[in-house]
Design a protein around this motif. Sequence first.
Motif, PDB file in Angstrom:
ATOM      1  N   ILE A   1       8.883   5.046 -10.917  1.00  0.00           N
ATOM      2  CA  ILE A   1       7.598   5.920 -11.740  1.00  0.00           C
ATOM      3  C   ILE A   1       7.196   4.284 -12.905  1.00  0.00           C
TER       4      ILE A   1
ATOM      5  N   ILE B   1       3.836   9.854  -8.549  1.00  0.00           N
ATOM      6  CA  ILE B   1       4.001   8.428  -8.833  1.00  0.00           C
ATOM      7  C   ILE B   1       2.361   8.260  -8.592  1.00  0.00           C
ATOM      8  N   LEU B   2       2.015   6.827  -8.692  1.00  0.00           N
ATOM      9  CA  LEU B   2       0.791   6.253  -8.033  1.00  0.00           C
ATOM     10  C   LEU B   2       0.604   5.465  -7.218  1.00  0.00           C
ATOM     11  N   ASN B   3      -0.515   5.711  -7.089  1.00  0.00           N
ATOM     12  CA  ASN B   3      -0.327   4.939  -5.299  1.00  0.00           C
ATOM     13  C   ASN B   3      -1.213   4.458  -5.397  1.00  0.00           C
ATOM     14  N   SER B   4      -1.194   3.197  -4.672  1.00  0.00           N
ATOM     15  CA  SER B   4      -1.578   1.755  -5.367  1.00  0.00           C
ATOM     16  C   SER B   4      -2.659   1.773  -3.928  1.00  0.00           C
ATOM     17  N   VAL B   5      -2.887   2.401  -2.821  1.00  0.00           N
ATOM     18  CA  VAL B   5      -4.208   2.263  -2.073  1.00  0.00           C
ATOM     19  C   VAL B   5      -5.022   2.837  -2.988  1.00  0.00           C
TER      20      VAL B   5
ATOM     21  N   LEU C   1       1.075  -1.263   0.205  1.00  0.00           N
ATOM     22  CA  LEU C   1      -0.075  -0.167  -0.121  1.00  0.00           C
ATOM     23  C   LEU C   1       1.367   1.390   0.098  1.00  0.00           C
ATOM     24  N   GLY C   2       0.989   1.830  -0.992  1.00  0.00           N
ATOM     25  CA  GLY C   2       1.801   2.871  -1.488  1.00  0.00           C
ATOM     26  C   GLY C   2       2.002   3.329  -2.485  1.00  0.00           C
ATOM     27  N   GLY C   3       3.197   4.766  -2.916  1.00  0.00           N
ATOM     28  CA  GLY C   3       3.581   4.948  -3.866  1.00  0.00           C
ATOM     29  C   GLY C   3       4.193   4.101  -4.350  1.00  0.00           C
ATOM     30  N   LEU C   4       4.034   3.487  -6.228  1.00  0.00           N
ATOM     31  CA  LEU C   4       4.849   3.241  -6.700  1.00  0.00           C
ATOM     32  C   LEU C   4       5.930   3.591  -7.645  1.00  0.00           C
TER      33      LEU C   4
ATOM     34  N   LEU D   1      -6.007   1.322  -6.109  1.00  0.00           N
ATOM     35  CA  LEU D   1      -6.181   0.211  -6.779  1.00  0.00           C
ATOM     36  C   LEU D   1      -6.506  -0.847  -6.416  1.00  0.00           C
TER      37      LEU D   1
END
Lengths: 354, 354
Positions: free
Chosen positions: A279, B279-283, A273-276, B285
């Motif tokens: 990038i 950056i893309l956040n996984s939460v 859970l967090g930023g990927l 998703l």
Amino acid sequence: MDTKKVKAYGTEALGQDLKELDISRRAVLENDVEIEILYCGVCHSDMHHVHGDWGKEKYPLVPGHEIVGRVIGTGPGVTKLKIGDLAGVGCLVDSCRTCESCKKDLEQYCLNGSTVTYGGYDKHSGGHTFGGYSEKIVVDEQFVLKVPLNLDLAAVAPLLCAGITTWSPLRHWKVGKGSKVAVIGLGGLGHMAIKLAKGLGADVTLFSRSKSKEKDAFDLGADAVVMSTDKNQMDAVSSKFDLIIDTVPYIHDVNPYISTLSIDGTLVLVGYLGGLEPILNSVPLIMGRKSVAGSLIGGLAETQEMLDFCGEKNIVSEIEVIRMQDIKQAYDRMLKSDVKYRFVIDMASLKNQQ
Amino acid sequence: MDTKKVKAYGTEALGQDLKELDISRRAVLENDVEIEILYCGVCHSDMHHVHGDWGKEKYPLVPGHEIVGRVIGTGPGVTKLKIGDLAGVGCLVDSCRTCESCKKDLEQYCLNGSTVTYGGYDKHSGGHTFGGYSEKIVVDEQFVLKVPLNLDLAAVAPLLCAGITTWSPLRHWKVGKGSKVAVIGLGGLGHMAIKLAKGLGADVTLFSRSKSKEKDAFDLGADAVVMSTDKNQMDAVSSKFDLIIDTVPYIHDVNPYISTLSIDGTLVLVGYLGGLEPILNSVPLIMGRKSVAGSLIGGLAETQEMLDFCGEKNIVSEIEVIRMQDIKQAYDRMLKSDVKYRFVIDMASLKNQQ
């Protein structure tokens, strides 16, 4: 409302160790099942909640959402289970039951907010929910699972979280005979992903950074192990996988794995859970209609399906049984990934401490 | 092999303006169709290639992959088209035809590399391919489309790239009556996404940063316009969309749009090739089983399907017709997004220059 004092193991403030304490559970209502907890799995998220890693908690905090036990009481409206039955409870104990998600058996995505097994809002008691590190639990029968009789009960407990978390994406993305599935990371989630994907007939590859995981992966049923640190090995599986289950719980670069997805392949995040970061590059997504997705546990019907499947295929988690009193050491070892692959608490230890 | 001299508009080196030049096209082979080009759309990628934005190019470079014209010659093996027919050519003029992708009518994802309409490797001539900024083109009939007779021919040209690029994800993600679709960005791709999604029966919302786009969006068929810069408007469409077609061609933050996806919703990138920053956040998703995906143009069968659909529904692109000689000004205006919504070159202008 009527309540009952129940012995549990929890913490009363941030920074305190878990210890024995008493909690109040609601008395059995019309549709409730009361379960004597026999085993409770230890999920990474238990540790994160106790350590306060995910923000403010409600105290006392009693973790545990991989619960198996025996039914010791039922409300008059209960039809699915009876006293003496084996039963399981996972990450959810309630949801709104009326929204679009709930109507589609996707209680985990309840649009009005599902009730998690600990730290959730209990609409009956008005207080918060307490998890499975305790003697007993009272749960609406819609959120209680039937447990196959032929399996080692302690080893069933982790199916209620680690099992369903990997089962749900395998089913949603239609894994079956001949599917090419890869699993990133070999821990509680990863080892279940291998077993379940294999059970579904897939060709299963483990991605690992550690050569030491190789033998275990094959023992668990993997068809291949790829060292993600070895460029040649990664190149050799370029464009191969229909589905990648990414169980890694910390920040990591997903870009190298995207290259190993086939056209229309999907990488599903279930652990982080967090930023990927670094990038994500859109080019390989566009050039192969690939997806990066996420998936959260599973719905109740799907969890029952998974348990029944495990009963048929004789699939359980690999576990190390501990006493309730050893939970701190277990958390310490989990931080070092020193567990194959899930700790499960024998709740008799809580009773015997009296 | 036999070749034929054809007049074209192209550039012979990086940094040079486009100008009239002669190219050699292969003579018509067994399965080839020779087309007199009547109109050619001007895609952003034409400009990027001419400006050298995407790396080393092969010269002479003749852009253009939104081609419509009339059949003026056919090889003896051609069965689908005859002299006098209207015909279209899009971004691809060949592929291996034997790989898993080609066998599934996904030539755009050919595993052995499809042949793009300009700058690709022509396996017949051994040289590279030349695009539609020219009098004539010779293409294998498998890569030639039939063009509906009832549509404005100039306005059909952009369907061959902008049309299929948005049609393919709409079809792949099963958009139909009642689907909730959002489109990010109102340019060549975005305006086609609105028209095609609407044609398929979807409820269509445009996300824009500019209030000035509102009236046009409604005129094109959008049901709603949401200012992506307005937090209240964004909150009002939280969890709403089944599919978002993201046509933005430059770096942009996709995270605010992910929040507007429904459970199981997908955001498809079709316009931007590069790193997803911030950056893309996984939460979100994970919490909603949402996906971020990419999609590239479309296969030949799907392109024909789209053209037939446009014929039925009377859908074409909104265009501004220009002369070949005005291409530099057109590129300059495209850089300022000053076009509604696609420039199309009337190729008669190239002839008349003689």
